[in-house]
Design an enzyme around this catalytic site. Structure first.
Site, PDB file in Angstrom:
ATOM      1  N   HIS A   1      -7.359   0.742  -5.968  1.00  0.00           N
ATOM      2  CA  HIS A   1      -7.883   0.136  -4.897  1.00  0.00           C
ATOM      3  C   HIS A   1      -8.366  -1.269  -5.704  1.00  0.00           C
ATOM      4  O   HIS A   1      -9.593  -1.638  -5.332  1.00  0.00           O
ATOM      5  CB  HIS A   1      -8.460   0.723  -4.026  1.00  0.00           C
ATOM      6  CG  HIS A   1      -8.568   0.150  -2.619  1.00  0.00           C
ATOM      7  ND1 HIS A   1      -7.759  -1.006  -2.128  1.00  0.00           N
ATOM      8  CD2 HIS A   1      -9.053   0.573  -1.432  1.00  0.00           C
ATOM      9  CE1 HIS A   1      -7.927  -1.066  -1.022  1.00  0.00           C
ATOM     10  NE2 HIS A   1      -8.635  -0.537  -0.561  1.00  0.00           N
TER      11      HIS A   1
ATOM     12  N   GLN B   1     -10.344  -3.935  -3.048  1.00  0.00           N
ATOM     13  CA  GLN B   1     -11.564  -3.367  -2.473  1.00  0.00           C
ATOM     14  C   GLN B   1     -12.639  -3.560  -3.477  1.00  0.00           C
ATOM     15  O   GLN B   1     -13.820  -4.103  -3.418  1.00  0.00           O
ATOM     16  CB  GLN B   1     -11.420  -2.024  -2.010  1.00  0.00           C
ATOM     17  CG  GLN B   1     -12.751  -1.229  -1.570  1.00  0.00           C
ATOM     18  CD  GLN B   1     -13.082  -1.761  -0.126  1.00  0.00           C
ATOM     19  OE1 GLN B   1     -12.516  -1.821   0.650  1.00  0.00           O
ATOM     20  NE2 GLN B   1     -14.339  -2.505  -0.229  1.00  0.00           N
TER      21      GLN B   1
ATOM     22  N   ASP C   1     -16.917   7.377  -1.023  1.00  0.00           N
ATOM     23  CA  ASP C   1     -15.640   7.479  -0.339  1.00  0.00           C
ATOM     24  C   ASP C   1     -15.468   8.712   0.273  1.00  0.00           C
ATOM     25  O   ASP C   1     -15.907   9.747  -0.029  1.00  0.00           O
ATOM     26  CB  ASP C   1     -14.847   6.880  -1.406  1.00  0.00           C
ATOM     27  CG  ASP C   1     -13.359   6.585  -0.790  1.00  0.00           C
ATOM     28  OD1 ASP C   1     -13.348   6.491   0.350  1.00  0.00           O
ATOM     29  OD2 ASP C   1     -12.386   6.475  -1.800  1.00  0.00           O
TER      30      ASP C   1
ATOM     31  N   ARG D   1     -13.744  -8.615   2.202  1.00  0.00           N
ATOM     32  CA  ARG D   1     -12.181  -8.227   2.040  1.00  0.00           C
ATOM     33  C   ARG D   1     -11.789  -9.554   2.140  1.00  0.00           C
ATOM     34  O   ARG D   1     -10.579 -10.277   1.454  1.00  0.00           O
ATOM     35  CB  ARG D   1     -11.726  -7.179   2.621  1.00  0.00           C
ATOM     36  CG  ARG D   1     -12.179  -5.783   2.317  1.00  0.00           C
ATOM     37  CD  ARG D   1     -11.651  -5.218   0.884  1.00  0.00           C
ATOM     38  NE  ARG D   1     -10.469  -5.274   0.681  1.00  0.00           N
ATOM     39  CZ  ARG D   1      -9.624  -4.233   1.116  1.00  0.00           C
ATOM     40  NH1 ARG D   1     -10.037  -3.164   1.648  1.00  0.00           N
ATOM     41  NH2 ARG D   1      -8.144  -4.183   0.978  1.00  0.00           N
TER      42      ARG D   1
ATOM     43  N   CYS E   1     -16.307   1.948   1.194  1.00  0.00           N
ATOM     44  CA  CYS E   1     -15.455   1.210   1.423  1.00  0.00           C
ATOM     45  C   CYS E   1     -14.650   1.251   2.621  1.00  0.00           C
ATOM     46  O   CYS E   1     -14.077   0.287   3.222  1.00  0.00           O
ATOM     47  CB  CYS E   1     -14.239   1.417   0.332  1.00  0.00           C
ATOM     48  SG  CYS E   1     -13.249   3.116   0.483  1.00  0.00           S
TER      49      CYS E   1
ATOM     50  N   ARG F   1       0.911  -1.125  -0.039  1.00  0.00           N
ATOM     51  CA  ARG F   1      -0.021   0.120   0.130  1.00  0.00           C
ATOM     52  C   ARG F   1       0.952   1.265  -0.107  1.00  0.00           C
ATOM     53  O   ARG F   1       1.731   1.627   1.023  1.00  0.00           O
ATOM     54  CB  ARG F   1      -0.618   0.034   1.173  1.00  0.00           C
ATOM     55  CG  ARG F   1      -1.637   1.515   1.585  1.00  0.00           C
ATOM     56  CD  ARG F   1      -2.707   1.274   2.464  1.00  0.00           C
ATOM     57  NE  ARG F   1      -3.735   0.684   1.947  1.00  0.00           N
ATOM     58  CZ  ARG F   1      -5.128   0.769   2.663  1.00  0.00           C
ATOM     59  NH1 ARG F   1      -5.038   1.544   3.818  1.00  0.00           N
ATOM     60  NH2 ARG F   1      -6.024   0.377   2.094  1.00  0.00           N
TER      61      ARG F   1
HETATM   62  N1  NVA Z   1      -9.914   6.826  -1.248  1.00  0.00           N
HETATM   63  C1  NVA Z   1      -9.435   6.481   0.129  1.00  0.00           C
HETATM   64  C2  NVA Z   1      -9.805   4.956   0.343  1.00  0.00           C
HETATM   65  C3  NVA Z   1      -9.514   4.418   1.687  1.00  0.00           C
HETATM   66  C4  NVA Z   1      -9.654   2.968   1.608  1.00  0.00           C
HETATM   67  C5  NVA Z   1      -8.003   6.807   0.505  1.00  0.00           C
HETATM   68  O1  NVA Z   1      -7.331   6.494  -0.542  1.00  0.00           O
HETATM   69  O2  NVA Z   1      -7.468   7.158   1.405  1.00  0.00           O
HETATM   70  N1   CP Z   2     -11.139  -0.136   2.737  1.00  0.00           N
HETATM   71  C1   CP Z   2      -9.865  -0.119   3.078  1.00  0.00           C
HETATM   72  O1   CP Z   2      -8.863  -0.344   2.199  1.00  0.00           O
HETATM   73  O2   CP Z   2      -9.738   0.053   4.381  1.00  0.00           O
HETATM   74  P1   CP Z   2      -8.110   0.522   5.128  1.00  0.00           P
HETATM   75  O3   CP Z   2      -7.654   1.736   4.708  1.00  0.00           O
HETATM   76  O4   CP Z   2      -8.578   0.389   6.534  1.00  0.00           O
HETATM   77  O5   CP Z   2      -7.526  -0.767   4.680  1.00  0.00           O
END
Ligand code: NVA
Ligand code: CP
Length: 310
Positions: free
Chosen positions: A135, A138, A230, A298, A270, A108
């Site tokens: 992502h 997800q 989101d 997930r 998400c 990540r």
């Molecule tokens: N768009 C959000 C998704 C988190 C799971 C982010 O990148 O922070």
């Molecule tokens: N939805 C998701 O990826 O959550 P986290 O940021 O908690 O991993």
């Protein structure tokens, strides 16, 4: 006929074939049933997954770690700040070294290109656990959840209301692969990436999906089977939060907006949610909200991915 996915990277849903997406969803269904019936299934005994995190995570970290454990393997949490990466060791060298110890890598991070580079230099499969661009885990889980609830994917209409971000991109790719229409409803200056839109529309042409980008939430949600939202400021955009809250206010998923959709519309997010910003408490906690099923799935979908690619 099973498609061979051993060694495959999961960087973007656009890179997967329709058959591969179908196989992930079908495998996830089998693994979810095994879990519910208490059947032990451990194809990954002795296998290890490294999980590099450059951003925070609750769901991704824990679901991947538990997934490896349940499949008989082991997961290592690797905080990027503690790796030599932080001190300038290259992504390429990191990839080559980790490939000597591990059986798969999840990462990540911020720049999507970093994940592409990691995968290019790794001898082991690499999974994208979220970048600024995409992502995929997800969105694959979301396909699973939608199919579980609605019994189908093709022909449904998902309306994503909010920022044209990583989540919007992966939902566009996901819908395009399986024939589910995806409308992104966003402020004019927060549109999805043009190249992602182009590629999603290419896939959509093959599946019969329609990928739309619009700006008026009320007309957008009219025929929605699913309303998805989101956060307005993603990880790494914290300093833009105050500005974004003002711009995105008309895009809040609240009771008024949900009432404009079909009576049986499903609400998805998400998570993590900023309650009171992109979605109200009332809607997030409504009986039509399936956000915690999304979070649970997930685990099942990532188990499928791990069992297929390792
Ligand atoms: N768009 C959000 C998704 C988190 C799971 C982010 O990148 O922070
Ligand atoms: N939805 C998701 O990826 O959550 P986290 O940021 O908690 O991993």
């Amino acid at each position: 006929m099973a498609v061979q996915m051993k060694g495959k990277d999961i960087l973007s849903i656009h890179d997967l074939s329709r058959e591969e997406v179908r196989q992930i969803l079908d495998t996830a269904r089998v693994l979810k049933i095994k879990k519910l019936t208490g059947e032990v299934f451990q194809p990954l005994k002795g296998k290890t997954l490294g999980m590099i995190f450059q951003k925070a995570s609750t769901r991704t970290r824990i679901s991947f770690e538990v997934a490896m454990w349940q499949l008989g393997g082991y997961a290592l949490y690797l905080n990027a700040a503690d790796l030599q990466l932080r001190r300038g060791e290259t992504i390429a060298d990191t990839a080559r070294v980790l490939s000597r110890y591990l059986d798969a890598l999840m990462i990540r991070t911020y720049a999507h290109q970093d994940v592409v580079e990691l995968a290019a230099y790794s001898d082991i499969p690499v999974i994208n656990g979220l970048t600024d661009l995409l992502h995929p885990c997800q969105a694959l889980s979301d396909l699973f959840t939608i199919e579980e609830k609605k019994g189908t994917l093709a022909g449904l209409k998902l309306v994503y209301v909010g920022d044209g971000n990583n989540m919007a991109h992966s939902l566009m790719y996901a819908g395009a692969k399986v024939g589910m229409h995806v409308t992104v409803c966003c402020p004019p200056n927060y549109m999805p990436d043009a190249e992602v839109t182009r590629l999603a529309r290419e896939d959509a042409a093959a599946s019969g999906a329609v990928i739309d980008i619009v700006h008026d939430p009320v007309s957008a949600v009219k025929d929605a089977d699913i309303i998805y939202t989101d956060v307005w400021a993603s990880m790494g955009q914290e300093e833009e939060h105050a500005k974004r809250v003002k711009i995105f206010a008309p895009y809040q998923v609240n009771r008024d907006l949900v009432e404009k959709a079909k009576p049986d519309v499903m609400i998805m997010h998400c998570l993590p949610a900023h309650r009171g910003e992109e979605i109200t408490d009332e809607v997030l906690d409504d009986r039509r909200s399936i956000v915690f099923d999304q979070a649970e799935n997930r685990l099942h979908v990532q188990k499928a991915i791990l069992a297929l690619i390792i």
